[in-house]
Design an enzyme around this catalytic site. Structure first.
Site, PDB file in Angstrom:
ATOM      1  N   GLU A  43       0.972  -0.679   0.010  1.00 34.55           N
ATOM      2  CA  GLU A  43      -0.011   0.125   0.399  1.00 34.55           C
ATOM      3  C   GLU A  43       1.169   1.204  -0.119  1.00 34.55           C
ATOM      4  O   GLU A  43       1.698   1.229   0.799  1.00 34.55           O
ATOM      5  CB  GLU A  43      -0.716  -0.140   1.581  1.00 34.55           C
ATOM      6  CG  GLU A  43      -1.854   1.292   1.809  1.00 34.55           C
ATOM      7  CD  GLU A  43      -2.955   1.378   2.581  1.00 34.55           C
ATOM      8  OE1 GLU A  43      -3.675   2.133   2.765  1.00 34.55           O
ATOM      9  OE2 GLU A  43      -2.313   0.454   3.264  1.00 34.55           O
ATOM     10  N   LYS A 109      -9.632   2.460  -1.959  1.00 36.66           N
ATOM     11  CA  LYS A 109     -10.033   1.740  -0.622  1.00 36.66           C
ATOM     12  C   LYS A 109     -11.167   1.802  -0.087  1.00 36.66           C
ATOM     13  O   LYS A 109     -11.805   3.352  -0.077  1.00 36.66           O
ATOM     14  CB  LYS A 109      -9.197   1.999   0.163  1.00 36.66           C
ATOM     15  CG  LYS A 109      -8.673   1.838   1.883  1.00 36.66           C
ATOM     16  CD  LYS A 109      -7.657   2.592   2.333  1.00 36.66           C
ATOM     17  CE  LYS A 109      -7.050   1.561   3.501  1.00 36.66           C
ATOM     18  NZ  LYS A 109      -6.728   1.689   4.284  1.00 36.66           N
ATOM     19  N   CYS A 143      -6.102  -3.597   2.709  1.00 35.80           N
ATOM     20  CA  CYS A 143      -4.801  -3.091   4.361  1.00 35.80           C
ATOM     21  C   CYS A 143      -6.185  -3.268   5.152  1.00 35.80           C
ATOM     22  O   CYS A 143      -6.577  -4.128   5.461  1.00 35.80           O
ATOM     23  CB  CYS A 143      -4.192  -1.760   4.705  1.00 35.80           C
ATOM     24  SG  CYS A 143      -3.836  -1.479   6.610  1.00 35.80           S
TER      25      CYS A 143
END
Length: 258
Positions: A43, A109, A143
């Site tokens: 990331e 995300k 994540c």
């Protein structure tokens, strides 16, 4: 489906230094000794996990996107990871799946890490995507998304491989080591998690622990602590046999996500 050769780069990331990170990544990737199909980076691989969007954000035709295209073309494989993109005045933690021909797919995300104030700087994505390579359906996430199993759920067998690119701190490494196998087992899919190593500019330590877990929960690859560039192959027969021998997903609850 064909066997899929995947390269994980568990990299040390230089804090908010795009030039240095791209140079380091390019140097290390140039040492790849074998052809691969897919390279996965952590990331925010070009900056580290930061909210300093004014300094670190780039446009979709910026330096890092051009670098991704160049590396993908040079190595003749897909290369993927997340970076900060600014678009129409909004900032996104964006996963980019770059192909050698310069075309790319993006995923923004969905779950922003409020405890680090990510939600105050970034706009959350709304759409999950699935990409295909060599017959494998692959779902990329970023994540914090891993903590939300509904978002990750393999509804209708939509994917064969689930990928999480991350900056996951060492102090929560036990959660990382637990959640990745859980996502693999419950979704009957391979799961790959790619983390970083080293300290960031906030003195947070990252101990790696990048891994690949099979649909049955077996460890294909696991590497704590050190920077690592590693290539392995995942086999379609392992996926197919797991689903055939224990087809529990056919009894899964149906649902939709707003």
């Amino acid at each position: 489906m064909e066997p899929l050769k995947v390269t994980i780069f568990q990299a040390y990331i230089f804090w908010e230094n795009i030039e240095k990170n791209l140079s380091n990544l390019a140097l290390k990737l140039s040492n790849l000794r074998e052809k691969t199909d897919l390279i996965i980076l952590p990331e925010m691989f070009n900056t580290g996990f930061t909210n300093n969007v004014e300094k670190c954000a780039e446009t979709s035709d910026g330096k890092t996107m051009q670098w991704l295209f160049h590396m993908s073309q040079t190595l003749n494989c897909v290369i993927a990871g997340s970076l900060i993109i600014v678009e129409n005045g909004k900032y996104f933690n964006r996963f980019v799946w770059m192909s050698p021909d310069g075309t790319y797919v993006k995923y923004d995300k969905r779950h922003l890490f409020a405890m680090a104030r990510e939600d105050q700087y970034f706009t959350a994505g709304r759409e999950r995507i699935v990409v295909n390579i060599k017959g494998w359906n692959i779902c990329p996430m970023i994540c914090y998304d891993i903590r939300f199993p509904v978002w990750s759920r393999n509804v209708g067998g939509a994917y064969d491989l689930l990928v999480y690119t991350a900056n996951w701190p060492d102090k929560r490494s036990a959660h990382w080591r637990t959640l990745i196998p859980a996502r693999a087992i419950e979704n009957q899919a391979f799961v790959i998690g790619v983390n970083r190593v080293g300290h960031d500019g906030n003195d947070i330590y990252y101990s790696g622990g990048s891994m690949c877990i099979s649909p049955l929960g077996d460890v294909v690859y696991y590497k704590p602590e050190d920077e690592d560039l590693y290539t392995f192959t995942i086999q379609p027969r392992d996926l197919q046999e797991a689903r055939k021998s224990f087809p529990f997903l056919q009894d899964a609850d149906s649902f939709t996500i707003d």
